[in-house]
Design an enzyme around this catalytic site. Structure first.
Site, PDB file in Angstrom:
ATOM      1  N   CYS A  45       0.837  -1.190   0.000  1.00 47.05           N
ATOM      2  CA  CYS A  45       0.000   0.000   0.000  1.00 47.05           C
ATOM      3  C   CYS A  45       0.878   1.248   0.000  1.00 47.05           C
ATOM      4  O   CYS A  45       2.034   1.206   0.430  1.00 47.05           O
ATOM      5  CB  CYS A  45      -0.932  -0.024   1.198  1.00 47.05           C
ATOM      6  SG  CYS A  45      -0.079  -0.206   2.748  1.00 47.05           S
ATOM      7  N   TYR A  75      -2.926  -3.045  -3.601  1.00 52.18           N
ATOM      8  CA  TYR A  75      -4.155  -3.774  -3.903  1.00 52.18           C
ATOM      9  C   TYR A  75      -5.019  -2.919  -4.815  1.00 52.18           C
ATOM     10  O   TYR A  75      -5.211  -1.737  -4.590  1.00 52.18           O
ATOM     11  CB  TYR A  75      -4.876  -4.225  -2.646  1.00 52.18           C
ATOM     12  CG  TYR A  75      -5.333  -3.194  -1.629  1.00 52.18           C
ATOM     13  CD1 TYR A  75      -4.637  -2.018  -1.384  1.00 52.18           C
ATOM     14  CD2 TYR A  75      -6.483  -3.430  -0.872  1.00 52.18           C
ATOM     15  CE1 TYR A  75      -5.077  -1.107  -0.432  1.00 52.18           C
ATOM     16  CE2 TYR A  75      -6.931  -2.531   0.078  1.00 52.18           C
ATOM     17  CZ  TYR A  75      -6.223  -1.369   0.292  1.00 52.18           C
ATOM     18  OH  TYR A  75      -6.649  -0.474   1.232  1.00 52.18           O
ATOM     19  N   TYR A 186      -5.674 -12.529  -5.695  1.00 51.75           N
ATOM     20  CA  TYR A 186      -5.329 -12.180  -4.307  1.00 51.75           C
ATOM     21  C   TYR A 186      -6.167 -13.040  -3.354  1.00 51.75           C
ATOM     22  O   TYR A 186      -7.330 -12.744  -3.108  1.00 51.75           O
ATOM     23  CB  TYR A 186      -5.619 -10.695  -4.140  1.00 51.75           C
ATOM     24  CG  TYR A 186      -5.066 -10.004  -2.924  1.00 51.75           C
ATOM     25  CD1 TYR A 186      -4.348 -10.673  -1.930  1.00 51.75           C
ATOM     26  CD2 TYR A 186      -5.261  -8.639  -2.752  1.00 51.75           C
ATOM     27  CE1 TYR A 186      -3.851 -10.004  -0.837  1.00 51.75           C
ATOM     28  CE2 TYR A 186      -4.764  -7.951  -1.665  1.00 51.75           C
ATOM     29  CZ  TYR A 186      -4.070  -8.646  -0.700  1.00 51.75           C
ATOM     30  OH  TYR A 186      -3.586  -7.974   0.396  1.00 51.75           O
ATOM     31  N   TYR A 191      -9.342 -11.068   2.637  1.00 50.80           N
ATOM     32  CA  TYR A 191     -10.252 -10.502   1.645  1.00 50.80           C
ATOM     33  C   TYR A 191     -11.167 -11.590   1.072  1.00 50.80           C
ATOM     34  O   TYR A 191     -11.114 -12.748   1.500  1.00 50.80           O
ATOM     35  CB  TYR A 191      -9.444  -9.778   0.565  1.00 50.80           C
ATOM     36  CG  TYR A 191      -8.700  -8.574   1.113  1.00 50.80           C
ATOM     37  CD1 TYR A 191      -9.378  -7.581   1.816  1.00 50.80           C
ATOM     38  CD2 TYR A 191      -7.315  -8.434   0.945  1.00 50.80           C
ATOM     39  CE1 TYR A 191      -8.705  -6.471   2.330  1.00 50.80           C
ATOM     40  CE2 TYR A 191      -6.637  -7.331   1.462  1.00 50.80           C
ATOM     41  CZ  TYR A 191      -7.338  -6.350   2.146  1.00 50.80           C
ATOM     42  OH  TYR A 191      -6.678  -5.268   2.656  1.00 50.80           O
ATOM     43  N   ARG A 312      11.348  -8.773   5.472  1.00 48.52           N
ATOM     44  CA  ARG A 312      12.042  -7.499   5.776  1.00 48.52           C
ATOM     45  C   ARG A 312      13.544  -7.690   5.571  1.00 48.52           C
ATOM     46  O   ARG A 312      14.371  -7.396   6.410  1.00 48.52           O
ATOM     47  CB  ARG A 312      11.699  -7.012   7.186  1.00 48.52           C
ATOM     48  CG  ARG A 312      11.787  -5.500   7.315  1.00 48.52           C
ATOM     49  CD  ARG A 312      11.022  -4.956   8.502  1.00 48.52           C
ATOM     50  NE  ARG A 312      11.297  -5.657   9.723  1.00 48.52           N
ATOM     51  CZ  ARG A 312      12.426  -5.536  10.420  1.00 48.52           C
ATOM     52  NH1 ARG A 312      13.371  -4.724  10.014  1.00 48.52           N
ATOM     53  NH2 ARG A 312      12.592  -6.236  11.524  1.00 48.52           N
ATOM     54  N   ALA A 334       8.699  -5.213   0.610  1.00 48.70           N
ATOM     55  CA  ALA A 334       7.889  -3.995   0.577  1.00 48.70           C
ATOM     56  C   ALA A 334       8.686  -2.945   1.344  1.00 48.70           C
ATOM     57  O   ALA A 334       9.277  -2.045   0.751  1.00 48.70           O
ATOM     58  CB  ALA A 334       6.530  -4.241   1.191  1.00 48.70           C
TER      59      ALA A 334
END
Ligand code: ADP
Ligand code: SF4
Length: 699
Positions: A45, A75, A186, A191, A312, A334
């Protein structure tokens, strides 16, 4: 004996680094497309999404410029009934959205990377607050996103499912037209598709519920539809979660593997995470690098398709080990790509020491949750690529030769000195203490915050390479010294100290008894002072400090009570995904928690607390009190200098400014940003908010 020139020594080191990390630069085929290397920016995001497409395209494009082989969107909603309200997600609802997404794909392609898009339907999690359409779910469930809106989904009937498949396929077709090379299905993170997979959510009696094969049916169908839609031109990816040994939030351990087994060969690529968002997205307080290795490895062993996983990752040695150990094929990232968009290039160029390592504070994520563009504690240029033209590696040269004095070596002062040095200014950095880093150095000694020292260490590493920056420790400057030092520009980054009086959000006046010796501040504790007897911490700050000092004292064996006027400790950490772990940890460690109460008095033996709602008072035994409520800027030196305009003129000082916590106490990210901004804008005539804005189109 041969004598090597510095250049050839550097080349040798670069070559050695290159061969050590060569595996990270091997191309890999993903269905019909090939990534140039193993660096894969997974969907994350951005707080930009459909509201700020130009900002978004510039940010993603920079990742491609920095060497990432694949760069994905956040997304990306497939239709108006998947509307996440104040979270600015991406969209592919229609031709207008297609244009915005094409801009993103184009920016990524401009630097030779593959562009991925994560098609998304939020199911029952979302509230559709913007579109005002009923939400759809596997059954009727209340919206779960953090605003906990009083809204429930409509259970999908078979016509809804057919319609969903049609719309998902249409979005995949638009994704292809927009130029994406990888299209996601996804199927996790709670979700819609995850709801179908989960027996805890799916109680259907039709052929989409019950047995494993039935619950997997919709994911399988959508994978098949998307495969057809991308026509062999783009790769088909699937994001999926496996449960850890103790089970997951949505699936039990064995079942998650069985489900994966049913689907294992369908997509061209698996993007695997753990079924538990507070681990996947865990902050460094609770989750360390490569924490999902075992989970991702299990998936990899069950499929012949390439696997990407996150962890990470900031250490290239860890990355190489992950691939060599067969845990994954692609290094998913990310946060590390946010903290350093040029991480791959730095490894490729034999400069791994220059990687600006993510500290795992989750401030980036928090800002998406707050509905604004993400920012980063380590990377002050994040989010400013388009609107201010800031580049994470390059900075305009100085306007003219000049000497700059930076007072204070905390995150604001260190970043200002570093960026000024990069611009070519001569810089004197004066720090009152015996060490650099200011609050970062002090706070990184608190329980769980060790990785935060990377904010200091990265800057010290760069400063060490700069001949034009002189650093002086144990140098608390007063006004006369500042005037004598012969700088033309003075930047004060003198920080802030925690207040003792308890004034903050809840208390407008100091609490009774605040001047007692047994009232200590977090600074006193970080300076090594320890109270006697049971301690009461009064947390009206609602971030990490209250919990961290509670754990500091508790792990030293003291009885600790933590009082907060909010309903849970660390209210703001709901945005950093830390709230539940922090409260659990405090409870497990034996810290007594008193919520919905404020502090009104302390007599040396007990504290008087008042209910936040009724004002009803109660006594709580305490021999010491630590208020964690607000910080007071250290700006006296600034005021003295500002008020002596003649002295400034006589000393040849042309500009004076205060930045960071000494100006307005805030996050470490805000201090780093302030230091960077001051350095970038020195010598330029720039107003405080002189940035491009994306505007609504008036039709
Ligand atoms: P920020 O987050 O804004 O960088 P910090 O509190 O982390 O603020 O750092 C401020 C630093 O400034 C501290 O290390 C402090 O010792 C130093 N400092 C404060 N006043 C002076 C001064 N007069 N001269 C030199 N250093 C100072
Ligand atoms: Fe990492 Fe913090 Fe930057 Fe996010 S904000 S990328 S967690 S350093």
């Amino acid at each position: 004996m041969t004598c090597e020139s510095p250049d050839s020594a550097a080349d040798t080191t670069n070559n050695m680094t290159a061969s050590r990390y060569a595996i990270l630069f091997e191309p890999l085929r993903i269905g019909p497309v090939t990534t140039r290397n193993r660096f894969y920016q997974v969907p994350h995001c951005s707080g930009m999404g459909h509201r700020r497409p130009q900002m978004l395209a510039a940010m993603r494009g920079l990742k491609a410029e920095g060497g990432w082989g694949v760069v994905c969107t956040e997304y990306c909603s497939i239709g108006a009934d998947s509307d996440d309200g104040h979270y600015p997600h991406a969209r592919l609802w229609d031709e207008e959205d297609l244009k915005a997404q094409a801009l993103v794909a184009e920016a990524i392609h401009a630097h030779g990377a593959l562009a991925g898009v994560e098609l998304w339907h939020g199911g029952s999690t979302v509230s559709n607050l913007s579109t005002r359409l009923p939400t759809l779910g596997v059954r009727s469930l209340p919206a779960t996103h953090s605003t906990l809106d009083p809204i429930q989904s409509r259970p999908m009937d078979l016509a809804d499912i057919r319609d969903l498949r049609r719309r998902h396929r249409a979005a995949a077709e638009r994704a292809l037209q927009a130029g994406f090379d990888i299209v996601y299905v996804y199927a996790n993170h709670g979700y819609l598709l995850h709801e179908f997979l989960s027996p805890r959510r799916n109680d259907r009696s039709d052929h989409y519920g019950g047995a494993l094969e039935n619950r997997a049916r919709l994911v399988r169908e959508i994978l098949e539809d998307t495969r057809e839609a991308v026509e062999g031109k783009a790769a088909l990816a699937c994001r999926f979660s496996l449960a850890a040994e103790e089970g997951g939030d949505y699936l039990e351990t064995e079942e998650s593997r069985d489900l994966f087994g049913l689907l294992a060969e369908l997509p061209d690529l698996w993007d695997i995470t753990i079924d538990g968002y507070t681990t996947e997205m865990g902050s460094s307080r609770y989750v360390k690098e490569a924490a999902q290795e075992d989970i991702v490895k299990q998936a990899k062993a069950m499929t012949s398709k390439p696997v990407v996983g996150v962890g990470r990752f900031t250490s290239p040695d860890t990355m190489v080990a992950q691939i060599k150990r067969g845990a994954l094929d692609l290094i998913g990232a990310a946060r590390p790509s946010i903290a350093d968009p040029f991480l791959p290039n730095k490894i490729a160029e034999g400069r791994p020491d220059e990687i600006r390592e993510c500290i795992g504070c989750n401030l980036c994520y928090a800002h998406n949750s707050l509905g604004v563009p993400i920012r980063c504690t380590q990377n002050p240029t994040m989010g400013e690529e388009w609107r201010r033209d800031w580049h994470p590696e390059r900075i305009p040269a100085r306007h003219a030769e000049a000497r700059v004095l930076v007072v204070g070596g905390g995150p604001a002062g260190l970043e200002a000195a570093r960026a000024l040095g990069q611009r070519g200014y001569g810089v004197t950095l004066a720090e009152a203490g015996e060490e650099l880093g200011g609050r970062v150095t002090r706070e990184s000694r608190l329980p769980g915050l060790a990785e935060w020292s990377r904010v200091r260490d990265w800057r010290l590493g760069r400063l060490a390479e700069m001949a034009g920056v002189e650093t002086y420790l144990a140098s608390r400057l007063d006004k006369a010294q500042v005037l004598e030092l012969g700088a033309e520009h003075v930047i004060l980054a003198t920080g802030a100290r925690w207040a003792k009086d308890g004034v903050g959000r809840w208390l407008a006046e100091p609490f009774e008894g605040w001047q007692r010796d047994a009232v200590l501040t977090p600074d006193d504790l970080m300076d090594g002072q320890r109270p006697e007897g049971p301690v009461l911490i009064y947390d009206d700050d609602h971030y990490y400090m209250g919990a961290c000092v509670a754990l500091l004292l508790r792990t030293a064996g003291q009885a600790v009570t933590l009082v907060t006027p909010q309903g849970a400790v660390g209210h703001w950490t709901t945005y950093t995904e830390e709230l539940s772990r922090t409260n659990a940890r405090l409870i497990e460690e034996g810290v007594e928690l008193i919520t919905n109460h404020g502090l009104v008095g302390f007599d040396g033996e007990s504290a008087r607390l008042a209910c936040s709602f009724t004002g009803r008072e109660r006594a709580q035994p305490a021999a010491a009190v630590v208020p964690v409520t607000r910080r007071i800027p250290e700006d006296a030196l600034y005021a003295e200098l500002r008020d002596d305009s003649e002295g400034l003129a006589a000393a040849g000082i042309r500009s004076l400014q205060k930045i960071g916590d000494g100006n307005a106490p805030s996050t470490i990210a805000a201090a780093v940003y302030a230091g960077h901004k001051a350095a970038r804008e020195l010598g330029a005539n720039i107003a405080a908010f002189d940035a491009r804005r994306e505007r609504a189109v008036l039709e």
